[in-house]
Design an enzyme around this catalytic site. Structure first.
Site, PDB file in Angstrom:
ATOM      1  N   ALA A  65     -74.232  43.203  26.995  1.00 57.56           N
ATOM      2  CA  ALA A  65     -73.450  43.570  25.814  1.00 57.56           C
ATOM      3  C   ALA A  65     -72.632  42.343  25.414  1.00 57.56           C
ATOM      4  CB  ALA A  65     -72.522  44.733  26.158  1.00 57.56           C
ATOM      5  N   GLU A 112     -80.113  46.842  31.492  1.00 60.91           N
ATOM      6  CA  GLU A 112     -80.092  48.277  31.195  1.00 60.91           C
ATOM      7  C   GLU A 112     -81.054  48.611  30.053  1.00 60.91           C
ATOM      8  OE1 GLU A 112     -75.809  47.915  30.841  1.00 60.91           O
ATOM      9  OE2 GLU A 112     -75.550  49.495  32.323  1.00 60.91           O
ATOM     10  N   GLU A 132     -71.438  42.999  35.558  1.00 56.78           N
ATOM     11  CA  GLU A 132     -70.215  43.457  34.892  1.00 56.78           C
ATOM     12  C   GLU A 132     -68.988  43.355  35.787  1.00 56.78           C
ATOM     13  OE1 GLU A 132     -73.155  45.063  34.845  1.00 56.78           O
ATOM     14  OE2 GLU A 132     -73.585  45.810  32.833  1.00 56.78           O
TER      15      GLU A 132
HETATM   16  N1  CAA Z   1     -71.771  38.134  25.404  1.00 59.31           N
HETATM   17  C1  CAA Z   1     -71.399  37.227  24.486  1.00 59.31           C
HETATM   18  N2  CAA Z   1     -71.816  35.932  24.527  1.00 59.31           N
HETATM   19  C2  CAA Z   1     -72.624  35.577  25.537  1.00 59.31           C
HETATM   20  C3  CAA Z   1     -73.047  36.472  26.521  1.00 59.31           C
HETATM   21  C4  CAA Z   1     -72.590  37.817  26.424  1.00 59.31           C
HETATM   22  N3  CAA Z   1     -72.968  38.769  27.298  1.00 59.31           N
HETATM   23  N4  CAA Z   1     -73.836  35.813  27.415  1.00 59.31           N
HETATM   24  C5  CAA Z   1     -73.906  34.537  26.973  1.00 59.31           C
HETATM   25  N5  CAA Z   1     -73.181  34.386  25.847  1.00 59.31           N
HETATM   26  C6  CAA Z   1     -72.994  33.165  25.049  1.00 59.31           C
HETATM   27  C7  CAA Z   1     -72.071  32.196  25.767  1.00 59.31           C
HETATM   28  O1  CAA Z   1     -70.716  32.535  25.552  1.00 59.31           O
HETATM   29  C8  CAA Z   1     -72.472  30.906  25.121  1.00 59.31           C
HETATM   30  O2  CAA Z   1     -71.887  30.835  23.836  1.00 59.31           O
HETATM   31  P1  CAA Z   1     -71.197  29.452  23.347  1.00 59.31           P
HETATM   32  O3  CAA Z   1     -72.326  28.460  23.250  1.00 59.31           O
HETATM   33  O4  CAA Z   1     -70.636  29.817  22.008  1.00 59.31           O
HETATM   34  O5  CAA Z   1     -70.197  29.074  24.372  1.00 59.31           O
HETATM   35  C9  CAA Z   1     -73.979  31.069  24.913  1.00 59.31           C
HETATM   36  O6  CAA Z   1     -74.229  32.473  24.944  1.00 59.31           O
HETATM   37  C10 CAA Z   1     -74.799  30.435  26.018  1.00 59.31           C
HETATM   38  O7  CAA Z   1     -74.333  30.920  27.250  1.00 59.31           O
HETATM   39  P2  CAA Z   1     -73.904  29.987  28.481  1.00 59.31           P
HETATM   40  O8  CAA Z   1     -73.375  28.673  27.974  1.00 59.31           O
HETATM   41  O9  CAA Z   1     -73.003  30.766  29.374  1.00 59.31           O
HETATM   42  O10 CAA Z   1     -75.333  29.726  29.152  1.00 59.31           O
HETATM   43  P3  CAA Z   1     -75.647  29.389  30.676  1.00 59.31           P
HETATM   44  O11 CAA Z   1     -77.091  29.048  30.726  1.00 59.31           O
HETATM   45  O12 CAA Z   1     -74.671  28.415  31.219  1.00 59.31           O
HETATM   46  O13 CAA Z   1     -75.387  30.776  31.474  1.00 59.31           O
HETATM   47  C11 CAA Z   1     -75.572  33.168  31.798  1.00 59.31           C
HETATM   48  C12 CAA Z   1     -76.222  31.876  31.219  1.00 59.31           C
HETATM   49  C13 CAA Z   1     -75.545  33.080  33.336  1.00 59.31           C
HETATM   50  C14 CAA Z   1     -76.451  34.321  31.387  1.00 59.31           C
HETATM   51  C15 CAA Z   1     -74.142  33.318  31.253  1.00 59.31           C
HETATM   52  O14 CAA Z   1     -74.174  33.180  29.838  1.00 59.31           O
HETATM   53  C16 CAA Z   1     -73.502  34.638  31.561  1.00 59.31           C
HETATM   54  O15 CAA Z   1     -73.044  34.840  32.677  1.00 59.31           O
HETATM   55  N6  CAA Z   1     -73.437  35.553  30.568  1.00 59.31           N
HETATM   56  C17 CAA Z   1     -72.744  36.823  30.713  1.00 59.31           C
HETATM   57  C18 CAA Z   1     -73.530  37.795  31.570  1.00 59.31           C
HETATM   58  C19 CAA Z   1     -72.768  39.103  31.709  1.00 59.31           C
HETATM   59  O16 CAA Z   1     -71.699  39.165  32.309  1.00 59.31           O
HETATM   60  N7  CAA Z   1     -73.340  40.183  31.164  1.00 59.31           N
HETATM   61  C20 CAA Z   1     -72.735  41.511  31.213  1.00 59.31           C
HETATM   62  C21 CAA Z   1     -72.043  41.792  29.914  1.00 59.31           C
HETATM   63  S1  CAA Z   1     -71.089  43.293  29.947  1.00 59.31           S
HETATM   64  C22 CAA Z   1     -72.230  44.542  29.706  1.00 59.31           C
HETATM   65  O17 CAA Z   1     -73.397  44.301  29.507  1.00 59.31           O
HETATM   66  C23 CAA Z   1     -71.679  45.946  29.722  1.00 59.31           C
HETATM   67  C24 CAA Z   1     -72.728  47.028  29.726  1.00 59.31           C
HETATM   68  O18 CAA Z   1     -73.199  47.428  30.750  1.00 59.31           O
HETATM   69  C25 CAA Z   1     -73.149  47.633  28.484  1.00 59.31           C
END
Ligand code: CAA
Length: 258
Positions: A65, A112, A132
Site C-alpha cells: 500500500a 496480499e 508492515e
Molecule cells: N509506498 C510508497 N512509496 C513506496 C513504497 C510504498 N509501499 N515502496 C517504495 N516506494 C517508493 C520509495 O519511497 C521510492 O520513492 P522515491 O524515489 O520518491 O524516494 C521509490 O518507491 C523506490 O523505492 P526505494 O528507493 O526504497 O527502492 P529500493 O530498491 O531501495 O527498495 C523496497 C525497495 C525494499 C521494496 C523498499 O522500497 C521498501 O521497503 N518499500 C516499502 C515496503 C513496505 O513496507 N510495504 C508495506 C506497505 S504497508 C501495507 O502494504 C499495508 C497493507 O497491508 C495494506
C-alpha cells in the site's frame, strides 16, 4: 477507458493488466486500486476474455500500500473511511480466473494482492513479504489471514512478526506460488497458462474456481458436497457432453461456453 496507474491490453482471449507506477514500485495508491477495479469490471464484462493476468514490472509486482499516502492518517480517518476496503478485494470477486505473474517485490499489500488472485506464477526474481511490522503497523489486506492458508502458521507468523522477505525458491517450496519461471519468460508463460484456461469451457472453469475457493470458506464435508453438486451441475452443459464425446471420439473438443 483511460487509466493512469495501470496498462491494459488483450492478448487473444486473455486480459493483461500491468500495474504501472514505476517510480513508486507500483505502490497501491487509491487511484491505482480504482483503476484496477474498473479494468477488472471491463474484463469480466468482455465476452472475448476468458482469463486475466495481473502483473507488475520487472522490479516490483507491488511494494505495498502507498505508505506516503497513508502516513498522515489518524485512526478516526482510517476507521471512518474503512481504509483498505473499497476496491481492495475486487479481484476476489472476479468470476473469471485471475493469475498473478509476480517479478521482483510483492510486499505488504503487493503480496496480499497476489494472494487474492487464483494462483501465483513467480519469476525467479520474485520476493514476497509482509514487512508492515517494520513500519509500525500490521498487514491490512489479508496478510495475517491468507498467508497462513498458503504457507502454514509457522512461516506466516515469522514473516508477519519479522518482516522477513521470502525469495522465489522458498515461496515455491512452501506453496505460496504454483511455479517459478525465468524472469524473461514470465509474461509469455503467464499468458500461455491463462490462454489454456480461457480455452476451456468458461462456465466449467468458473465452476472449478468457485469449488476450489470453497475449500477455504467452509468445512470439508460442506466443501465436498458443494463440489459434488457442482460436478453434477456440469451435466446440464453442452460443453460437458462435447468434452466427453470428443474424448471418446479421439478428437479435440469444441467448447461453446454453454
Ligand atoms: N509506498 C510508497 N512509496 C513506496 C513504497 C510504498 N509501499 N515502496 C517504495 N516506494 C517508493 C520509495 O519511497 C521510492 O520513492 P522515491 O524515489 O520518491 O524516494 C521509490 O518507491 C523506490 O523505492 P526505494 O528507493 O526504497 O527502492 P529500493 O530498491 O531501495 O527498495 C523496497 C525497495 C525494499 C521494496 C523498499 O522500497 C521498501 O521497503 N518499500 C516499502 C515496503 C513496505 O513496507 N510495504 C508495506 C506497505 S504497508 C501495507 O502494504 C499495508 C497493507 O497491508 C495494506
Amino acid at each position: 477507458m483511460a487509466y493512469e496507474h495501470i496498462l491494459v491490453e488483450t492478448r487473444g482471449n486473455v486480459g493483461l493488466i500491468t500495474l504501472n507506477r514505476p517510480k513508486a514500485l507500483n505502490a497501491l495508491c487509491a487511484g491505482l486500486i480504482e483503476d484496477l477495479g474498473n479494468a477488472l469490471d471491463e474484463m469480466e464484462a468482455n465476452d472475448e476474455i476468458g482469463a486475466i493476468v495481473l502483473t507488475g514490472s520487472e522490479k516490483a509486482f507491488a511494494a505495498g500500500a502507498d505508505i506516503k499516502e497513508m502516513k498522515d492518517k489518524e485512526y478516526i480517518d482510517v476507521y471512518m473511511e474503512n481504509f483498505i476496503t473499497k476496491g481492495w478485494e475486487h479481484v476476489t470477486t472476479c468470476r473469471k480466473p485471475v493469475v498473478a505473474a509476480v517479478a521482483g517485490y510483492a510486499l505488504g499489500g503487493g503480496c496480499e494482492m497476489a494472494m487474492m488472485c487464483d494462483f501465483i506464477l513467480a519469476a525467479d526474481t520474485a520476493k514476497f513479504g509482509q514487512p508492515e511490522i517494520t513500519i509500525g503497523t500490521i498487514a491490512g489486506a489479508g496478510g495475517t489471514q491468507r498467508l497462513p492458508r498458503y504457507v502454514g502458521k509457522s512461516k506466516a507468523m515469522e514473516m508477519n512478526l519479522t518482516g522477513r522477505i521470502m525469495e522465489a525458491d522458498e515461496a515455491e517450496r512452501s506453496g505460496l506460488v504454483s511455479r517459478i519461471i525465468p524472469a524473461d519468460d514470465l509474461i509469455d508463460e503467464a499468458i500461455t497458462t491463462a490462454q489454456k484456461i480461457a480455452n476451456m469451457s468458461r462456465p466449467v472453469a468458473m465452476a472449478a474456481k468457485e469449488a476450489v475457493n470453497r475449500a477455504f470458506e467452509t468445512t470439508l464435508k460442506e466443501g465436498i458436497l458443494f463440489e459434488r453438486r457442482t460436478f453434477h451441475a456440469t451435466f446440464a452443459l453442452e460443453d460437458r457432453k462435447e468434452g466427453m464425446e470428443a474424448f471418446a471420439a479421439k478428437r479435440q473438443p469444441q467448447f461453446k461456453n454453454r
